[in-house]
Structure formats: structure tokens, C-alpha cells
Motif scaffolding. Structure first.
Motif, PDB file in Angstrom:
ATOM      1  N   ASN A   1       4.966  -3.058 -18.708  1.00 22.49           N
ATOM      2  CA  ASN A   1       5.413  -1.897 -17.938  1.00 22.49           C
ATOM      3  C   ASN A   1       4.920  -0.619 -18.600  1.00 22.49           C
ATOM      4  OD1 ASN A   1       6.691  -3.652 -16.247  1.00 22.49           O
ATOM      5  ND2 ASN A   1       8.680  -3.458 -17.278  1.00 22.49           N
TER       6      ASN A   1
ATOM      7  N   SER B   1      -4.144  12.320  -8.884  1.00 25.26           N
ATOM      8  CA  SER B   1      -3.859  11.099  -8.146  1.00 25.26           C
ATOM      9  C   SER B   1      -3.164  11.481  -6.836  1.00 25.26           C
ATOM     10  CB  SER B   1      -2.963  10.189  -8.985  1.00 25.26           C
ATOM     11  OG  SER B   1      -2.646   9.044  -8.240  1.00 25.26           O
TER      12      SER B   1
ATOM     13  N   SER C   1       2.674  -0.412   4.499  1.00 23.69           N
ATOM     14  CA  SER C   1       1.809  -1.368   3.811  1.00 23.69           C
ATOM     15  C   SER C   1       0.416  -0.788   3.525  1.00 23.69           C
ATOM     16  CB  SER C   1       1.678  -2.649   4.626  1.00 23.69           C
ATOM     17  OG  SER C   1       1.022  -2.361   5.842  1.00 23.69           O
ATOM     18  N   ASP C   2      -0.012   0.192   4.308  1.00 19.55           N
ATOM     19  CA  ASP C   2      -1.356   0.726   4.044  1.00 19.55           C
ATOM     20  C   ASP C   2      -1.321   1.928   3.091  1.00 19.55           C
ATOM     21  OD1 ASP C   2      -0.139   2.514   5.701  1.00 19.55           O
ATOM     22  OD2 ASP C   2      -1.839   2.767   7.058  1.00 19.55           O
ATOM     23  N   TRP C   3      -0.146   2.183   2.505  1.00 20.53           N
ATOM     24  CA  TRP C   3      -0.010   3.272   1.563  1.00 20.53           C
ATOM     25  C   TRP C   3      -0.769   2.940   0.281  1.00 20.53           C
ATOM     26  CZ3 TRP C   3       2.003   3.780  -3.375  1.00 20.53           C
ATOM     27  CH2 TRP C   3       2.304   5.078  -3.797  1.00 20.53           C
ATOM     28  N   THR C   4      -1.468   3.917  -0.287  1.00 19.18           N
ATOM     29  CA  THR C   4      -2.189   3.668  -1.525  1.00 19.18           C
ATOM     30  C   THR C   4      -2.325   4.966  -2.305  1.00 19.18           C
ATOM     31  OG1 THR C   4      -4.205   2.715  -2.457  1.00 19.18           O
ATOM     32  CG2 THR C   4      -4.458   4.004  -0.449  1.00 19.18           C
ATOM     33  N   GLN C   5      -2.885   4.876  -3.501  1.00 15.37           N
ATOM     34  CA  GLN C   5      -3.132   6.071  -4.297  1.00 15.37           C
ATOM     35  C   GLN C   5      -4.610   6.138  -4.606  1.00 15.37           C
ATOM     36  OE1 GLN C   5      -0.090   4.730  -7.092  1.00 15.37           O
ATOM     37  NE2 GLN C   5       0.445   6.872  -7.356  1.00 15.37           N
ATOM     38  N   LYS C   6      -5.130   7.341  -4.684  1.00 12.53           N
ATOM     39  CA  LYS C   6      -6.558   7.483  -4.950  1.00 12.53           C
ATOM     40  C   LYS C   6      -6.766   8.646  -5.908  1.00 12.53           C
ATOM     41  CE  LYS C   6     -10.638   6.814  -2.198  1.00 12.53           C
ATOM     42  NZ  LYS C   6     -11.225   6.725  -0.880  1.00 12.53           N
TER      43      LYS C   6
ATOM     44  N   HIS D   1      15.111  -4.963  -2.050  1.00  9.38           N
ATOM     45  CA  HIS D   1      14.315  -5.306  -3.233  1.00  9.38           C
ATOM     46  C   HIS D   1      14.543  -4.297  -4.356  1.00  9.38           C
ATOM     47  CE1 HIS D   1      10.976  -6.280  -5.871  1.00  9.38           C
ATOM     48  NE2 HIS D   1      10.986  -7.461  -5.286  1.00  9.38           N
ATOM     49  N   GLU D   2      14.582  -4.816  -5.603  1.00  8.87           N
ATOM     50  CA  GLU D   2      14.921  -3.960  -6.748  1.00  8.87           C
ATOM     51  C   GLU D   2      13.972  -2.764  -6.886  1.00  8.87           C
ATOM     52  OE1 GLU D   2      13.776  -5.154 -10.637  1.00  8.87           O
ATOM     53  OE2 GLU D   2      12.820  -7.001  -9.948  1.00  8.87           O
ATOM     54  N   LEU D   3      12.708  -2.933  -6.452  1.00  8.48           N
ATOM     55  CA  LEU D   3      11.762  -1.834  -6.620  1.00  8.48           C
ATOM     56  C   LEU D   3      11.928  -0.772  -5.540  1.00  8.48           C
ATOM     57  CD1 LEU D   3       8.485  -3.736  -7.552  1.00  8.48           C
ATOM     58  CD2 LEU D   3      10.022  -2.470  -9.061  1.00  8.48           C
TER      59      LEU D   3
ATOM     60  N   GLU E   1      -0.855 -11.129 -19.734  1.00  7.07           N
ATOM     61  CA  GLU E   1       0.607 -11.146 -19.827  1.00  7.07           C
ATOM     62  C   GLU E   1       1.221 -12.157 -18.869  1.00  7.07           C
ATOM     63  OE1 GLU E   1       2.223  -7.420 -18.442  1.00  7.07           O
ATOM     64  OE2 GLU E   1       0.400  -6.968 -17.329  1.00  7.07           O
TER      65      GLU E   1
ATOM     66  N   ASN F   1       4.618 -12.011 -16.762  1.00  7.60           N
ATOM     67  CA  ASN F   1       4.741 -10.780 -15.989  1.00  7.60           C
ATOM     68  C   ASN F   1       4.096 -10.942 -14.610  1.00  7.60           C
ATOM     69  OD1 ASN F   1       4.331  -8.043 -15.002  1.00  7.60           O
ATOM     70  ND2 ASN F   1       4.891  -7.383 -17.059  1.00  7.60           N
TER      71      ASN F   1
ATOM     72  N   ARG G   1       4.065  -8.216 -12.265  1.00  6.00           N
ATOM     73  CA  ARG G   1       3.976  -6.905 -11.614  1.00  6.00           C
ATOM     74  C   ARG G   1       2.625  -6.638 -10.971  1.00  6.00           C
ATOM     75  NH1 ARG G   1       8.666  -3.559 -12.619  1.00  6.00           N
ATOM     76  NH2 ARG G   1      10.176  -5.155 -12.123  1.00  6.00           N
TER      77      ARG G   1
ATOM     78  N   LEU H   1       6.802  -9.546  -7.056  1.00  9.56           N
ATOM     79  CA  LEU H   1       6.415  -8.823  -8.265  1.00  9.56           C
ATOM     80  C   LEU H   1       7.292  -9.192  -9.457  1.00  9.56           C
ATOM     81  CD1 LEU H   1       6.227  -5.352  -6.519  1.00  9.56           C
ATOM     82  CD2 LEU H   1       4.267  -6.646  -7.282  1.00  9.56           C
TER      83      LEU H   1
ATOM     84  N   LYS I   1      -1.984 -12.098   3.483  1.00 12.23           N
ATOM     85  CA  LYS I   1      -1.874 -10.646   3.534  1.00 12.23           C
ATOM     86  C   LYS I   1      -1.938 -10.061   2.134  1.00 12.23           C
ATOM     87  CE  LYS I   1       0.908  -7.573   6.038  1.00 12.23           C
ATOM     88  NZ  LYS I   1       2.236  -7.216   6.523  1.00 12.23           N
ATOM     89  N   GLY I   2      -2.708  -9.021   1.982  1.00 15.27           N
ATOM     90  CA  GLY I   2      -2.849  -8.438   0.665  1.00 15.27           C
ATOM     91  C   GLY I   2      -2.192  -7.079   0.542  1.00 15.27           C
TER      92      GLY I   2
ATOM     93  N   LEU J   1      -3.010  -3.230  -0.521  1.00 14.24           N
ATOM     94  CA  LEU J   1      -4.117  -2.303  -0.730  1.00 14.24           C
ATOM     95  C   LEU J   1      -3.932  -1.551  -2.046  1.00 14.24           C
ATOM     96  CD1 LEU J   1      -6.604  -1.319   0.931  1.00 14.24           C
ATOM     97  CD2 LEU J   1      -5.211   0.631   1.602  1.00 14.24           C
ATOM     98  N   ASN J   2      -4.983  -1.426  -2.844  1.00 16.41           N
ATOM     99  CA  ASN J   2      -4.860  -0.680  -4.089  1.00 16.41           C
ATOM    100  C   ASN J   2      -5.783   0.531  -4.092  1.00 16.41           C
ATOM    101  OD1 ASN J   2      -7.401  -1.668  -4.715  1.00 16.41           O
ATOM    102  ND2 ASN J   2      -6.593  -3.353  -5.924  1.00 16.41           N
ATOM    103  N   ARG J   3      -5.657   1.294  -5.159  1.00 13.10           N
ATOM    104  CA  ARG J   3      -6.372   2.528  -5.391  1.00 13.10           C
ATOM    105  C   ARG J   3      -7.876   2.427  -5.126  1.00 13.10           C
ATOM    106  NH1 ARG J   3      -4.983   5.710 -10.851  1.00 13.10           N
ATOM    107  NH2 ARG J   3      -2.919   5.274 -10.109  1.00 13.10           N
ATOM    108  N   GLU J   4      -8.444   1.264  -5.417  1.00 10.49           N
ATOM    109  CA  GLU J   4      -9.886   1.108  -5.309  1.00 10.49           C
ATOM    110  C   GLU J   4     -10.304   0.700  -3.893  1.00 10.49           C
ATOM    111  OE1 GLU J   4      -7.943  -0.315  -7.630  1.00 10.49           O
ATOM    112  OE2 GLU J   4      -8.424   1.043  -9.270  1.00 10.49           O
TER     113      GLU J   4
END
Lengths: 400, 375
Positions: free
Chosen positions: A69, A221, A231-236, A338-340, B188, B204, B206, B215, B270-271, B273-276
Motif C-alpha cells: 500500500n 494527474s 467503470s470507464d473512470w481513469t487517471q492520466k 465494498h470496503e474501498l 507481493e 496482496n 490490490r 482487490l 471485463k477489465g 481501465l488504467n492510466r495507460e
């Protein structure tokens, strides 16, 4: 125009304190540590190959800090990133002949990577920030400033009556005692007026070009997508200039939001435009106040959620509509399990769906439109939903 | 015989260029190895050095006490002198220490890389109840395999017991169906495979690396349920991702996909989406392999390897396909042209008898047949 060697000489002034900081990373493995020591001690040994190796340390440490973490990552790993990024600045300015735009951009990219993934070294806590200030002061790049287009400049008018909500009380710059007694202790939300009139930000930040000029090349960021529950939320990662031009001035695609971002730690110059409200001194701990930037176009949304700390949300530019609910009303708001995500609720107070969420009719809605210069006190655990009604810049102060 | 692509930043392959961006045979033109490289065993690949075992000796190549391009024979603790090293000793390492294992006596020695000659002895037998009861039990409890990262260590014995932790202690695998036959470590997270073809993960989660669709972190080995019913024959763990190969040559993957390390083009799950702009997968998803004309390749996958953020596979026609992070040439391609690949692409044609082994930023093609031929 500065030459590479002049920039190198300026950056090199930090070298002795950075060398001392090697003591702070004694737990680092022998390979990385001896390499950092060698390059810091003998800058003549810095050549093209050194750049590759320093970058390899940065890349390897990036993998190391992604283990576990984020909050529990060992500090020596993050300090190593800071030191290695500094060395890379030295190496690039030492081995380059000419100050090109792409070199300057690379230097800022390294600095921001180091600030994001590294952490302050004791010997020179604002090392990379100082390097950035130094580079900025040389005025190495001329920015293409665009006049802000009329598009997206408008403000949505909101009729608060439609929500059947209780307006939030507005108080004109209350005394410390009044604020403490009536709002902190009573855990009651309130809008404070005329408390930040002295902030230079109120005027300076109206012009988006101000950010481009001051920090256009800095990487930040950005959250992309409707909100973080989608679901389509992301960071760039992108530069402030790219963010302003592609997401603030014009946006045909998804919404981009510089949200909950430690902009003031990254770019300390911006701190001069604001001031920490005195009200934050009513604190139960020694922890410093978290100052976050929230900058985006019209239509950014923070879904209904609550935070563990006290919050003074200060509106600097534009308007935001905000819905508040007491923690006592949690059961009417249908929090995620969900915990998150369990500090986030399913209710969208703008479009209540009583068929799906029948208990919501029992929730007591508090509502306001927050305008420039106003500050909203959100007590800990109070649910809030926030939507920008125009281009908006807010600063939040979180404290315990 | 070894063919290598990837980082040589510390001279760990004793080659001149610091990034080897095409598969190259070791000890080729200019042989810098003072032992028989082709008949040696590549015991472990680390970030800055490698360990080779040749007969009863262990050699470290790469960074050694702050010196690069080093080749050095490891001095073994005196206690080991009576042990038949070739068959009984194994060595692995991480950024801080070498771990020497006497497979028969279940003893480990940790050799500190920063403080020369600091050796710590670790006894594994603490919680092995069958120990010393009969000759047979002792033989079965021999160590089969040791894997280590900077933060953890896993030991597998011949009879399928797993020890875990920096000071290894017995891990409860009594609920696992079948005997444990392989263990793998990510940065991890951990995987194990049983002779019943079942896959279990823990650690882990996450970055979605556990493959249970969530997660959550897991303390104890938990079956990857999406693979139940599929006989798995091989497992591999990358930094934050996993692969499982079925008896029919189908390949499944899950976990973090920040650089394309999963190699999936048209996923069946289903995946996230990440930063890249790539999607990470919380559940095992079938890896689809397409040629340059986007035609499906219907060949069995024979072997697979994972680096920290890249992957390589071997198909039945001996072609090598790689995907993911390529900053250090680990895909067998020039990093300038391809900083990474988002899905599996053919990068090399290898020959019969090839197996894949990956390090953090390295892909190694091992051909043990070649040694026999030479001999």
C-alpha cells in the motif's frame, strides 16, 4: 538565454546537501547505493551511460514503491527516487549542448515524477521544487497562450427550490469563538463569507493563462470520466498546459478533473496566492492541514461521499452546487458495500430515484451554490455531493 | 545454451552493450565466462546480477560489491564442503542477499551482499512433524525448490510442503486439492500449483493479481475458482500478474496490465481501465494470439515466462512471442522503436528444446539439449 552549463552549475549547488542525504537511504541495496554515491561524489563520471543507469534506478524504484500500500511504502525507496531524479537533472544538463524545448520539458517531467513518487529528503526538503523554481526563473520556453474561448465560459443557473432542500446558513466572517462553538463543536455546516478577500488567487486565477505561464510544463494527474464510481473512470498524467487546453477551454470528449490534488506541495509558488484559514487551528492533532486543489471545467462531479476530516472548501473561481446530508441520514442514502467504496453513496441528489431508493425521501437535504470568495465548512463524516456549474477552482483544507 | 534479451546494465551477462535488444547467445563471439556456460545451470536472475551453478561451484555475474561486469566464484560456508554440491545445493538471491540451500538437510544459509562474509544459518525443520521419524520421511522432505524476493521466500519440499516467510515457516496447504508441485512469487503475491492441476493464490490483491475478481488481500492460499475444471500444468508469476497454462496449451492470465504484460487483445472477461489506457483483468482471461494480419493463431502454448512487467511465451512451432515493458530490450526488440508492446507479438524463432526463463527485465531462452549434444 541560459546555457546548459549555467543551468548545470545552478543545479549543482544542491549537490553537497544531496550527498549528505545518502545517509538517509542506508537501507537501500548495495548496487543502487554505490551507484548514487559514485555519481554524486564524482560528477566527471556522469556520461551518457550514467543517464541510462540513473534512469534504471528510477525505473526499478518505481516498481519497488508500487509494492504494497502506498502509505506504507518505505521512505528510503521514495527518497532514492528523489535523489536519482536530481542526479538525472544534473546528468542531462551536463551532457546536453543546447537548451532545447524538449530538454526543458524533459527536466520538468523528471522533477514532477520525482515529486509524485519520491518524498522529501531531510537535508533539502524542497529539493525538486527548488529545482523547478530555478528552471522556471530562467524563462526557458515561451508559451503559446490562447485567449480563453467563449465556449464553456458560461455558468449554469440553478433553481434551488426544485430540490426541496434546506439552504445552508451563511455567516459573515465569524469570530474564532463563534465558529468553534456554533459549528466545530456543534458539527454543523456553514458558509463563511469575506474570510478570504485578501487572497491574490481570487483575481489571479480567473485567467487560466496564469497557470500556463507559471506552470504550463508541470505534469499533473487528471481524473478522466464522469466520476470515480463509473467503470470507464481513469487517471492520466499530462501537463497543466495540456489539461487547460484540452479539458478546460474545450472538451468534446470525457470530463477531465484535477481533483484532490496536492498542487501546492508540487508548485509552492501557488501557495503565495492563498492562505491557510485561521479556523483550521481548532485541531485535535499535530498533523499538518491537507491543502488540495480542485480544478476543472463545468460539469465535474464528486459523487455523494464523506471524508473523515473537517473540511473548509473554498471557492476561488466559478460556482459549484453542493448537497449535504448529516451522518445521521446515512441509511437513507444507500452507501456502497465494498470496503474501498463504502464512504460513497448511490444517491444522485440531482435526480432522486424514489422507486429504486425509497428511503431517500426521509433524508434531509441541505443545499447551496458556493460562489467565489465563499468557504463551506463540511463537518467530518457529513455526506456531500459536488458539481461544478462553470469552470471552477476550489481549494479544500482538511484537518483533524 | 542461453539466448538472452534485456538488461545488461551491470554487465550481468558479461556482454559489452548495456541493453541487449535482440536474443543473443551467451559466450558467443567473445566468451567471457571462465566456466562452461552452456552446460551450467542459470540458478537465478536478479536485477543487478545472475547466479550460475556449474558442477559444484556457484558463480555470480554482474554487480558484485559495487563493482560491475564482475564474474566471481561464491565462497561457500565451510560447513558445505562435505556436501555433494552438484546435486544437493541450490542458490537464489535478491537485492540484499544470496540464499544457499542444502536440499537434503533442509538447511539454508543467507549470505549478506553488503557485509562480506556475513553468513546466517537458517534451519527449516522447525515445524516438520515427520522429520527424523524414518529414513523414508527424511528423504521425502528434501527441498525441491526455493524462490525469493526482497520481502519474502518460498520453499517447496518434494512431498509438497510449502514454507514461507523470510524465516520460512510451514504454510497450511491442507485444504489444497492434490500435492503441491510448484510455487511462484510475484513482488507481493504468491501462486502454487498442485498435481491435480489446481491453482491457488495468496498475498496482496490490490493490483488484481490474485485472480479472484476482487482487490482483497488473502492470507492463505485460495483456489482461483475461474480455473477450476481446467487442468493447469504450469504457473508463472510476474511482478503483479499471473499466467496459467492448461493441459491443452491454452494460456490464461490476470492481474496488472500497465505496460501490456498480460498480452491480451480481445479479452473474454471485463477489465479495469488504467492510466495507460490498457485494461487490467481481475479474473483469468484467455490469451488470444494474433499474427500480423490479425488472424488467430491456433497453436498450443508450450512455455511461458514473466518478468516484473513483461511476458514471453513459446508456441509449439518454437516461435517466441513477447509483450509488455521493453525499456531494457527484454522483449527482444529495440526499446527506441517499441518502449512496450500491448499484446503478444512474434519476436524470435527458436529451436526444439527451448524453455523460457525471465528475470525482472530479462528474457532468457534456455536449451538444455544443446549441452548434451556438446558433451
Amino acid at each position: 538565454m541560459m546555457s546548459c552549463s549555467e543551468i548545470y552549475n545552478k543545479l549543482e549547488e544542491f549537490r553537497s546537501s544531496v550527498s549528505k542525504s545518502i545517509e538517509e537511504v542506508t537501507d537501500l541495496d548495495g548496487t543502487c547505493k554505490s551507484m548514487l554515491k559514485r555519481y554524486l561524489a564524482d560528477t566527471d563520471s556522469i556520461n551518457e551511460l550514467a543517464i541510462v543507469k540513473i534512469q534504471a534506478i528510477i525505473d526499478y524504484m518505481y516498481e519497488q514503491v508500487n509494492i504494497g500500500n502506498w502509505k506504507e511504502v518505505k521512505l528510503f525507496l521514495r527518497k532514492t527516487i528523489t535523489i536519482a531524479c536530481y542526479l538525472k537533472l544534473l546528468a542531462l544538463t551536463k551532457t546536453s549542448n543546447e537548451v532545447t524545448d524538449s530538454l526543458v520539458k524533459d527536466l520538468f517531467k523528471i522533477i514532477d515524477f520525482g515529486i509524485m513518487f519520491g518524498c522529501p529528503i531531510d537535508e533539502e526538503p524542497e529539493l525538486l521544487q527548488s529545482c523547478a523554481t530555478l528552471l522556471s526563473s530562467f524563462d526557458l520556453i515561451s508559451h503559446n497562450l490562447s485567449a480563453s474561448s467563449s465556449q464553456n465560459q458560461d455558468t449554469t443557473e440553478v433553481d434551488s427550490k426544485q430540490y426541496n432542500a434546506q439552504p445552508i446558513e451563511v455567516v459573515d466572517c465569524p469570530s474564532m469563538e463563534t465558529f468553534y462553538k456554533n459549528y466545530i463543536v456543534a458539527e454543523k455546516p456553514v458558509i463563511l463569507e469575506n474570510c478570504v478577500n485578501h487572497w491574490p488567487a481570487l483575481n489571479k486565477w480567473k485567467d487560466q493563462n496564469y497557470f500556463i505561464k507559471l506552470a504550463g510544463l508541470r505534469t499533473v494527474s487528471i481524473e478522466i470520466g464522469r466520476d470515480y464510481t463509473e467503470s470507464d473512470w481513469t487517471q492520466k498524467l499530462m501537463t497543466i498546459e495540456e489539461f487547460i487546453k484540452n479539458f478546460i477551454y474545450q472538451s468534446n470528449g470525457p470530463t477531465g478533473y484535477l481533483a484532490q490534488y496536492q498542487l501546492f506541495e508540487q508548485i509552492p509558488e501557488l501557495k503565495d496566492d492563498i492562505a491557510e484559514p485561521e479556523y483550521c487551528c481548532f485541531s485535535d492533532s499535530d498533523e499538518p492541514v491537507d491543502v488540495m486543489a480542485w480544478y476543472g471545467p463545468k460539469g465535474t462531479i464528486s459523487p455523494l461521499h464523506h471524508d473523515p476530516k473537517r473540511n473548509l472548501l473554498t471557492q476561488v473561481v466559478g460556482e459549484k452546487q453542493i448537497f449535504l446530508f448529516s451522518p445521521k441520514d446515512s441509511e437513507y442514502l444507500y452507501p456502497h458495500e465494498h470496503e474501498l467504496l463504502n464512504n460513497t453513496a448511490r444517491i444522485d441528489p440531482r435526480f432522486p430515484d424514489f422507486e429504486k431508493y425509497p428511503k431517500y425521501k426521509d433524508a434531509k437535504v441541505y443545499f447551496c451554490v458556493l460562489r467565489p470568495g465563499q468557504m463551506l465548512y463540511i463537518p467530518p463524516k457529513w455526506w456531500h455531493f459536488v458539481e461544478s456549474l462553470s469552470i471552477s477552482f476550489s481549494v479544500s483544507f482538511w484537518w483533524k | 545454451m542461453y539466448k538472452v534479451a534485456g538488461t545488461n546494465l551491470f554487465g550481468q551477462w558479461l556482454e559489452e552493450d548495456r541493453i541487449i535488444s535482440e536474443f543473443r547467445q551467451l559466450g558467443g563471439n567473445k566468451n567471457n565466462y571462465n566456466f562452461d556456460i552452456n552446460c551450467s545451470k542459470l540458478a537465478d536472475i536478479n536485477w543487478s546480477y545472475n547466479i550460475f551453478q556449474c558442477g559444484s561451484d556457484f558463480y555470480v555475474t554482474g554487480d558484485w560489491n559495487g563493482k560491475e561486469n564482475h564474474l566471481s566464484k561464491v565462497d561457500l560456508p565451510e560447513e558445505c564442503s562435505s556436501v555433494n554440491a552438484e546435486s544437493n545445493l541450490a542458490m537464489v538471491g535478491n537485492d540484499y542477499s544470496l540464499m544457499l540451500v542444502d536440499k537434503k538437510s533442509n538447511t539454508m544459509w543467507s549470505i549478506d551482499l553488503q557485509k562480506e562474509n556475513t553468513v546466517k544459518k537458517i534451519n527449516l525443520n522447525v515445524e516438520a512433524p515427520l522429520e527424523n521419524s524414518s529414513k523414508r520421511a527424511r528423504r521425502e522432505s528434501q527441498i525441491l525448490k526455493v524462490v525469493t524476493t526482497n520481502n519474502s521466500c518460498l520453499c517447496l519440499t518434494v512431498d509438497g510442503r510449502v514454507y514461507s516467510g523470510v524465516l520460512p515457516s510451514l504454510l497450511d496447504t491442507s485444504h489444497c486439492i492434490g500435492k503441491v508441485i510448484d510455487v511462484r512469487c510475484g513482488y507481493e503475491h504468491f501462486m502454487l500449483l498442485t498435481d491435480a492441476g489446481r491453482v491457488y493464490t495468496w498475498g496482496n490483491g490490490r493490483r488484481l493479481q490474485l485472480g479472484h475478481g476482487a482487490l482483497d488481500n488473502l492470507e492463505s492460499p485460495t483456489e482461483v475458482e475461474a480455473l477450476a475444471g481446467i487442468q493447469i500444468t504450469k504457473i508463472r508469476a510476474g511482478g503483479w500478474h499471473c499466467f496459467a497454462l492448461s493441459e491443452f496449451g491454452d494460456l490464461y492470465t490476470w492481474g496488472w496490465n500497465d505496460t501490456g504484460q498480460l498480452g491480451v487483445r480481445h479479452p473474454d472477461t471485463k477489465g479495469v481501465l488504467n492510466r495507460e489506457g490498457l485494461k487490467s483483468y481481475p479474473l483469468p482471461t484467455l490469451v488470444d494470439i494474433l499474427d500480423e494480419n490479425e488472424e488467430q493463431i491456433n497453436m498450443d502454448v508450450k512455455d511461458v515466462g514473466c518478468g516484473s512487467r513483461h511476458s514471453a511465451i513459446l508456441l509449439e512451432d518454437n516461435s517466441i512471442w513477447t509483450t509488455g515493458y521493453n525499456k531494457y530490450g527484454q522483449l527482444g526488440l529495440s526499446p527506441n522503436d517499441h518502449p512496450n508492446l500491448n499484446y503478444l507479438t512474434k519476436t524470435f524463432q527458436s529451436e526444439n528444446g527451448t524453455e523460457i526463463e525471465c528475470g525482472h527485465w530479462t528474457t532468457v531462452l534456455v536449451n538444455r539439449n544443446k549441452c548434451a549434444i556438446n558433451k
